[in-house]
Structure formats: C-alpha cells, structure tokens
Design a protein around this motif. Structure first.
Motif, short mmCIF file in Angstrom:
data_model
loop_
_atom_site.label_atom_id
_atom_site.label_comp_id
_atom_site.label_asym_id
_atom_site.label_seq_id
_atom_site.Cartn_x
_atom_site.Cartn_y
_atom_site.Cartn_z
N GLU A 107 0.82 -1.22 0.00
CA GLU A 107 0.00 0.00 0.00
C GLU A 107 0.86 1.27 0.00
O GLU A 107 0.33 2.38 -0.20
CB GLU A 107 -0.95 0.02 1.19
CG GLU A 107 -0.30 0.00 2.55
CD GLU A 107 -0.03 -1.40 3.09
OE1 GLU A 107 0.16 -1.53 4.31
OE2 GLU A 107 -0.01 -2.37 2.28
N GLU A 108 2.18 1.14 0.23
CA GLU A 108 3.06 2.31 0.24
C GLU A 108 3.66 2.60 -1.13
O GLU A 108 4.29 3.64 -1.32
CB GLU A 108 4.20 2.09 1.25
CG GLU A 108 3.76 2.05 2.70
CD GLU A 108 4.91 1.77 3.64
OE1 GLU A 108 4.83 2.20 4.80
OE2 GLU A 108 5.89 1.10 3.23
N ARG A 109 3.49 1.71 -2.07
CA ARG A 109 4.14 1.87 -3.37
C ARG A 109 3.54 3.05 -4.13
O ARG A 109 2.34 3.08 -4.39
CB ARG A 109 4.00 0.58 -4.18
CG ARG A 109 4.72 -0.60 -3.54
CD ARG A 109 4.48 -1.89 -4.30
NE ARG A 109 5.16 -3.01 -3.66
CZ ARG A 109 5.10 -4.26 -4.08
NH1 ARG A 109 4.38 -4.55 -5.16
NH2 ARG A 109 5.75 -5.21 -3.45
N ASN A 110 4.38 3.98 -4.49
CA ASN A 110 3.94 5.16 -5.24
C ASN A 110 5.15 5.80 -5.90
O ASN A 110 5.86 6.58 -5.26
CB ASN A 110 3.23 6.16 -4.33
CG ASN A 110 2.71 7.37 -5.10
OD1 ASN A 110 2.95 7.51 -6.30
ND2 ASN A 110 2.01 8.25 -4.41
N PRO A 111 5.42 5.49 -7.17
CA PRO A 111 6.62 6.04 -7.82
C PRO A 111 6.56 7.54 -8.05
O PRO A 111 7.57 8.14 -8.42
CB PRO A 111 6.68 5.27 -9.15
CG PRO A 111 5.30 4.77 -9.38
CD PRO A 111 4.71 4.54 -8.03
N MET A 112 5.40 8.15 -7.80
CA MET A 112 5.34 9.61 -7.88
C MET A 112 6.13 10.26 -6.74
O MET A 112 6.63 11.39 -6.88
CB MET A 112 3.89 10.11 -7.84
CG MET A 112 3.05 9.71 -9.04
SD MET A 112 3.64 10.41 -10.60
CE MET A 112 3.30 12.16 -10.34
N ALA A 163 12.10 0.77 -6.36
CA ALA A 163 10.73 1.23 -6.12
C ALA A 163 10.48 2.57 -6.78
O ALA A 163 9.38 3.11 -6.71
CB ALA A 163 10.50 1.37 -4.61
N THR A 164 11.50 3.12 -7.43
CA THR A 164 11.49 4.52 -7.86
C THR A 164 11.29 4.67 -9.36
O THR A 164 11.55 3.76 -10.15
CB THR A 164 12.80 5.21 -7.48
OG1 THR A 164 13.89 4.53 -8.13
CG2 THR A 164 13.02 5.16 -5.97
N SER A 165 10.87 5.88 -9.73
CA SER A 165 10.82 6.27 -11.14
C SER A 165 11.16 7.76 -11.22
O SER A 165 10.47 8.54 -11.87
CB SER A 165 9.44 5.98 -11.73
OG SER A 165 9.45 6.07 -13.14
N ALA A 225 6.95 1.46 -14.39
CA ALA A 225 6.25 2.13 -13.28
C ALA A 225 4.97 1.42 -12.85
O ALA A 225 4.65 1.42 -11.65
CB ALA A 225 5.98 3.59 -13.63
N PRO A 226 4.19 0.81 -13.77
CA PRO A 226 2.98 0.10 -13.30
C PRO A 226 3.29 -1.01 -12.29
O PRO A 226 2.50 -1.26 -11.38
CB PRO A 226 2.40 -0.47 -14.59
CG PRO A 226 2.84 0.47 -15.66
CD PRO A 226 4.24 0.87 -15.25
N GLY A 283 3.36 0.43 -8.76
CA GLY A 283 2.17 1.04 -8.20
C GLY A 283 1.60 2.22 -8.96
O GLY A 283 0.67 2.86 -8.49
N ALA A 284 2.15 2.56 -10.13
CA ALA A 284 1.69 3.73 -10.87
C ALA A 284 0.38 3.46 -11.61
O ALA A 284 0.21 2.40 -12.23
CB ALA A 284 2.75 4.18 -11.86
N THR A 285 -0.52 4.41 -11.55
CA THR A 285 -1.76 4.36 -12.34
C THR A 285 -1.44 4.81 -13.77
O THR A 285 -0.39 5.41 -14.03
CB THR A 285 -2.82 5.30 -11.76
OG1 THR A 285 -2.35 6.66 -11.90
CG2 THR A 285 -3.08 5.01 -10.29
N PRO A 286 -2.34 4.57 -14.73
CA PRO A 286 -2.10 5.04 -16.11
C PRO A 286 -1.85 6.54 -16.18
O PRO A 286 -0.99 7.00 -16.95
CB PRO A 286 -3.39 4.64 -16.84
CG PRO A 286 -3.88 3.44 -16.11
CD PRO A 286 -3.54 3.70 -14.67
#
Length: 354
Positions: free
Chosen positions: A101-106, A136-138, A190-191, A194-197
C-alpha cells in the motif's frame, strides 16, 4: 571424474542463488558421489548481486545510514573490496522496502542510493559497480543526485561536486530500455511499482523535462542509451551525470569470476531461475550462461519452478529443460524454501548427468 558447474539464479521470494546451488549440488553428489561440483553464486544486477560479487572477489559487507524510498532512515549494506564498491540499489531504494500500500513512484525517491555512493566515495572508492534491479522509484535518479549534492556541494549545484571526478562507475543491468517514451522507464516499469495510467503519463513527462534540461546544461544527451530506463531512470542519471559504463549484469559477473576458465574442462553446466520461458532468451541470466558455455561446447541443463515455451528454450541450445515442481503443485507449497530445495535436489538427482 565429472566436473559440473552449478550457477542458478535466485528463485525470487523463495531461495537465494547460494541456496539453490547447494540443493543442486546435493542432487549431483547423490547421483555421482565423486563429481567435482563448482558452485557459482550468480545475479544479473538484482537480488543477490552484492553477495554474488563478494563470492567472486571477496571483500567485506559494510553498513551505511541511508534513507528508504519514502525518506525514512534505514541502514543499508554494500560490498567494499579495496578501492572498489559494489552497490545493489534495492538495498536502499528497493520495492521490497515498501509495503504494497506504500508503493507510489510519484513520491518514491532514489536518495538512499545517493547516500550509498557518498559513503563509498568517502571511504576512498575509485570504482563503483552498481546493480540496477528491484527499484521502487521512477525519479530518473534525481533523488540520488540530490543526496550527492547535499553531501559534497551544500547549497550548491551538481557543477560544484568535484569528489566524483576520479571515480569510475559501472552500471550492471540487462534492461536495454531508453529513459522516455513507450518503451521507457515509466511506461514499461512504473505500473509494477504502483503507478496508475495517469501517473505513468506524468512520470514520462517529468522524465522528458529532466532529460531536456540535463542535455541543454551538459552538452550531451544519454536518454536513448541502452540501460537509461533501468531502475526507474537511475541508469540515465549514472550515464548522463557520471559517464558510467553500462554492462550486462551477468556478463560483468562472469568476467569477474573468470567463468570461461572454469568452463575449460567442465562436463556440464546447470543453471536456472524461478520461471523460465521465451523471455529467458532475451538476455536473462540463464541465457547469458548458455552463451558462454556454448563457446566451449559444454552442455547446459536449465531448471525452473515454472516452464513455458519449452521448445524455444531447447531450440536455443539448452540440452534439457526441467521443471522442479511435480504437476499440480500449489504455488504456496512450491514457494516454501524447504520444498523448493528438496524439489531441486530430486530433479537433479533424477537427471541423466552420468
């Protein structure tokens, strides 16, 4: 006496390369008690990269205070051997450091990887080898660059960082993607982080802006180089800002351990990975080992927890392809380390190596 080389990749989430190799060794010796078994821990840049290099070149594992992808303080290890450091970026900036739930490349940052680089430079390292897997990064390595600036040019910019002038960087990755575009870091990787489209588009736009500014400032543009898209663009930062050499992870490791010399009088090579299919033939670790062995006419057996595209694997040159799991084995059972070790041992014991 038969000489058999065992070089199996980690079974992700289940066994390390060392554990898989040992299980195979036990299977070989149960069938051929007088065999000479050479175990080679391997990694292509991701999980187990640091340990594989320690087995190859010695050195000590040291610890550094860094930040995880969400800037929380953690302690991360890297390998130190003389004036050479081997850094596995996943130790500081890895996906496994975050809960799902913490994954967020933003927001995930590569700052911690920068702190590892800083620590290695402060210890006098002149060659830094970096395994670019499992990030985990982008963030295109922006976090890493910021950490280096914070350490060596407080209040300044990258142009004020002089401590890396005499440091040589080698990045190890089997990712050939560019930084931007449909095949770039954001769209392809990135998907998985955890990245959304919508976030994928935003990340790609951010990468394009950063590459444009960097090229204009530095007079060169590395965004389309092979490996630039690795580890959420960390590959790009190393190429653009540190003029790193990009190497295939498995090729770099096999050169380091003088694998071709080991093959001179070998009778078999056993390699493997958690899941083998046609993608194995796109530069993954077992294929790199197969290519080396073919030069010396040494037959290669491939084992895996899951097998698909078996005919393509055989056509590529593996003499046999063996699934270690009996048909119908539930995944949760197959992924238990004790089960996997036993299944590797039995599979090798039942193979015709004699």
């Amino acid at each position: 006496m038969k000489k058999i080389i065992v070089a199996i990749d980690s079974f992700k989430g289940c066994l390390t390369s060392v554990e898989a190799n040992q299980a195979a060794c036990e299977g070989i010796l149960a069938k051929i008690p007088d065999a000479q078994v050479v175990q080679v821990p391997v990694s292509d840049g991701g999980e187990g990269f640091m340990e594989a290099f320690q087995a190859a070149m010695g050195g000590e594992i040291v610890q550094a205070n860094v930040k995880d992808p969400l800037m929380r303080p953690i302690v991360a290890p890297y390998l130190l051997q003389g004036d050479t450091a081997v850094i596995e970026i996943a130790k500081a900036s890895g996906l496994t450091l975050l809960k799902p739930e913490e994954r967020n490349p933003m927001v995930a940052t590569s700052y911690g990887t920068g702190r590892l680089v800083v620590d290695a430079v402060r210890r006098g390292c002149k060659h830094i080898i970096v395994g670019l897997g499992g990030s985990a990064t982008s963030d295109c390595g922006i976090g890493m660059l910021r950490a280096i600036i914070d350490a060596f040019a407080k209040g300044g910019s990258w142009d004020d960082v002089r401590q890396l002038d005499d440091v040589r960087f080698t990045i190890a990755t089997d990712v050939t993607n560019p930084l931007c575009g449909d095949n770039g870091a954001a769209h392809v990787f990135a998907p998985q982080k955890g990245a959304t489209p919508e976030q994928v588009l935003a990340l790609d736009a951010r990468a394009q802006r950063f590459a444009h500014v960097s090229a204009k400032h530095m007079g060169r543009d590395c965004q389309d180089m092979s490996g630039a898209g690795a580890a959420g663009g960390l590959g790009y930062a190393f190429l653009q800002y540190m003029q790193a050499e990009c190497r295939s992870g498995i090729s770099l490791l096999l050169d380091t351990i003088h694998f071709d010399d080991l093959l001179q009088d070998a009778d078999y090579v056993i390699t493997g990975e958690g899941s083998a299919d046609c993608q194995t033939l796109m530069g993954k670790l077992p294929y790199g080992i197969l290519q080396r062995a073919q030069r010396h006419d040494v037959p290669v057996l491939l084992i895996a927890g899951r097998i698909a595209d078996e005919q393509q694997l055989l056509a590529a040159g593996f003499v046999r392809v063996a699934c270690i799991n009996p048909p119908g084995t539930p995944l949760e059972i197959a992924m238990q380390p004790a089960t996997a070790k036993e299944n590797i041992r039995l599979t090798i014991q039942n193979e015709g190596l004699s």
